[in-house]
Design a protein around this motif. Structure first.
Motif, PDB file in Angstrom:
ATOM      1  N   GLU A 133      10.529   1.831  -0.274  1.00  0.00           N
ATOM      2  CA  GLU A 133       9.535   0.988   0.392  1.00  0.00           C
ATOM      3  C   GLU A 133       9.083   1.506   1.748  1.00  0.00           C
ATOM      4  N   SER A 134       9.673   2.569   2.268  1.00  0.00           N
ATOM      5  CA  SER A 134       9.291   3.073   3.587  1.00  0.00           C
ATOM      6  C   SER A 134       9.269   4.588   3.590  1.00  0.00           C
ATOM      7  N   TRP A 135       8.527   5.133   4.532  1.00  0.00           N
ATOM      8  CA  TRP A 135       8.406   6.595   4.635  1.00  0.00           C
ATOM      9  C   TRP A 135       9.769   7.242   4.877  1.00  0.00           C
ATOM     10  N   LEU A 180      -4.790   6.623   2.831  1.00  0.00           N
ATOM     11  CA  LEU A 180      -4.169   7.239   3.995  1.00  0.00           C
ATOM     12  C   LEU A 180      -2.691   7.527   3.750  1.00  0.00           C
ATOM     13  N   TRP A 181      -2.003   6.593   3.104  1.00  0.00           N
ATOM     14  CA  TRP A 181      -0.588   6.813   2.808  1.00  0.00           C
ATOM     15  C   TRP A 181      -0.404   7.986   1.842  1.00  0.00           C
ATOM     16  N   THR A 182      -1.329   8.177   0.926  1.00  0.00           N
ATOM     17  CA  THR A 182      -1.226   9.308  -0.002  1.00  0.00           C
ATOM     18  C   THR A 182      -1.218  10.629   0.754  1.00  0.00           C
ATOM     19  N   PRO A 201       0.810  -1.221   0.000  1.00  0.00           N
ATOM     20  CA  PRO A 201       0.000   0.000   0.000  1.00  0.00           C
ATOM     21  C   PRO A 201       0.842   1.269   0.000  1.00  0.00           C
ATOM     22  N   PHE A 202       1.925   1.282   0.807  1.00  0.00           N
ATOM     23  CA  PHE A 202       2.779   2.472   0.826  1.00  0.00           C
ATOM     24  C   PHE A 202       3.437   2.693  -0.531  1.00  0.00           C
ATOM     25  N   GLN A 203       4.026   1.657  -1.089  1.00  0.00           N
ATOM     26  CA  GLN A 203       4.735   1.801  -2.357  1.00  0.00           C
ATOM     27  C   GLN A 203       3.779   2.182  -3.486  1.00  0.00           C
ATOM     28  N   ARG A 204       2.556   1.650  -3.446  1.00  0.00           N
ATOM     29  CA  ARG A 204       1.583   2.021  -4.476  1.00  0.00           C
ATOM     30  C   ARG A 204       1.157   3.479  -4.330  1.00  0.00           C
ATOM     31  N   ALA A 205       1.065   3.966  -3.096  1.00  0.00           N
ATOM     32  CA  ALA A 205       0.740   5.379  -2.885  1.00  0.00           C
ATOM     33  C   ALA A 205       1.845   6.268  -3.439  1.00  0.00           C
ATOM     34  N   VAL A 206       3.098   5.875  -3.217  1.00  0.00           N
ATOM     35  CA  VAL A 206       4.227   6.641  -3.763  1.00  0.00           C
ATOM     36  C   VAL A 206       4.200   6.599  -5.286  1.00  0.00           C
ATOM     37  N   THR A 229      -7.129   1.046  -2.004  1.00  0.00           N
ATOM     38  CA  THR A 229      -7.580   0.600  -0.696  1.00  0.00           C
ATOM     39  C   THR A 229      -7.543   1.767   0.287  1.00  0.00           C
ATOM     40  N   PRO A 230      -8.250   1.656   1.418  1.00  0.00           N
ATOM     41  CA  PRO A 230      -8.179   2.722   2.430  1.00  0.00           C
ATOM     42  C   PRO A 230      -6.758   3.009   2.890  1.00  0.00           C
ATOM     43  N   ARG A 231      -5.928   1.973   3.022  1.00  0.00           N
ATOM     44  CA  ARG A 231      -4.535   2.194   3.451  1.00  0.00           C
ATOM     45  C   ARG A 231      -3.765   2.996   2.406  1.00  0.00           C
ATOM     46  N   GLU A 232      -3.980   2.734   1.145  1.00  0.00           N
ATOM     47  CA  GLU A 232      -3.308   3.514   0.100  1.00  0.00           C
ATOM     48  C   GLU A 232      -3.730   4.976   0.168  1.00  0.00           C
TER      49      GLU A 232
END
Length: 341
Positions: A204-206, A299-301, A119-124, A294-297
């Motif tokens: 892969e990470s913030w 939020l990460w955005t 989810p994080f990587q897809r948001a990026v 997804t909701p997680r994506e």
């Protein structure tokens, strides 16, 4: 291909290169930095399995140094720059060579299509692929073919590279842009073919994302010091955001302390308007319906976009004021990635 701590991505990247269908001989030269995650052992195994792979050392670990070492060690008249954090689409090299011949350009590049597995990587990745995320650079999604300011990665004529002096080894980030500037100043064409596609896997990470963008911003600031107006206006948007945030904090403190009041406070409150507009823009991108996220994506955005812009802008201001100096992309150091499926 410069390589440093890419054990999770290297095998996929190499496979996408070796799968390219070409009519003549080819080789893949890996410039190996001092990795700490087993990348070097993996590279040596891959080279033992395919004699098209050659290895050169890049003890400095800097990308332009590794690129130059690989170019000097290579044997053929066309240089295809590739990245260990990306994968070439099928037919990429063949089409790039045809475009190079058809246009007479010195360097041909395509479109970076960021993708993600978490989810994080897809948001990026969505931020990379959006004009909001990276300011609308042509190779992040244009459909228009033609001359360009720069090229993502690049398929280059060796004769032109040797003419302009290869990559500038004093630059740690933005080396592609600087090389293409010299190519254009020498009277050659840089060409963008949107039919060329490269899949790029973001950090892969913030924390790694923030470090990457801070370093990239610092080196863009350095390039502004060196080349001034040759840099596009879009590069100044993130530092303007950072300055706006700083000014808003100062105004807020003065208002709370009642140093500013009345009409002066009302006028000073104008500083909040760009930030409100920016927050609405980020929220609109994160919450836009119907795109399958997804909701997680989502939020990460909300975290990813400000991180990219503020880290880049902060780095840029430092780079302009005091130069990038020895700033490196620390997100590439000391990783412990697990191999991808």
């Amino acid at each position: 291909m410069p390589v440093l701590n890419e054990r999770a991505y290297l095998e996929h990247a190499v496979a996408s290169v070796l799968a390219q269908e070409l009519q003549g001989p080819s080789e893949l030269v890996l410039a190996l930095g001092p990795s700490t995650d087993g990348t070097t052992d993996l590279a040596q195994r891959l080279a033992a399995e395919d004699d098209r792979i050659r290895l050169v050392a890049n003890p400095a670990a800097h990308i332009p140094v590794g690129l130059n070492a690989a170019i000097r060690a290579s044997r053929y008249p066309t240089i295809v720059r590739v990245d260990a954090h990306s994968e070439l689409a099928p037919g990429y090299a063949q089409r790039a060579l045809a475009t190079l011949e058809r246009t007479g350009a010195a360097n041909v590049g395509g479109v970076m299509r960021a993708d993600g597995r978490t989810p994080f990587q897809r948001a990026v990745a969505r931020a990379y692929n959006s004009p909001i995320g990276l300011g609308g650079g042509a190779y992040h999604g244009t459909t228009h073919e033609g001359e360009a300011e720069s090229a993502y990665l690049g398929v280059m004529r060796r004769t032109v590279l040797e003419e302009v002096g290869l990559f500038d080894e004093t630059i740690r980030r933005g080396e592609d842009w600087e090389l293409n500037l010299r190519i254009r100043q020498a009277g050659h064409k840089v060409w963008l073919d949107p039919q060329l596609s490269v899949t790029y896997w973001p950090r892969e990470s913030w924390w790694r994302l923030a470090r990457q963008f801070r370093a990239t911003g610092a080196w863009r600031g350095e390039l502004v010091r060196r080349y001034g107006r040759s840099n596009g206006l879009r590069f100044f948007a993130p530092p303007a955001l950072v300055l706006n945030v700083i000014l808003a904090v100062i105004v807020g403190v003065l208002q709370v302390a009642r140093v500013l009041g009345g009409l002066a406070s009302l006028v000073a409150s104008i500083v909040y308007l760009p930030l409100i507009a920016y927050a609405m823009l980020v929220a609109a991108m994160a919450l836009r319906p119907g795109d399958g996220r997804t909701p997680r994506e989502r939020l990460w955005t909300l975290a990813v976009l400000p991180t990219m812009h503020l880290a880049w802008g902060y780095g840029f201001i430092g780079g302009v004021l005091r130069g990038a100096r020895d700033t490196v992309d620390a997100s590439r150091l000391g990783t412990r990635n697990t191999p991808l499926p």
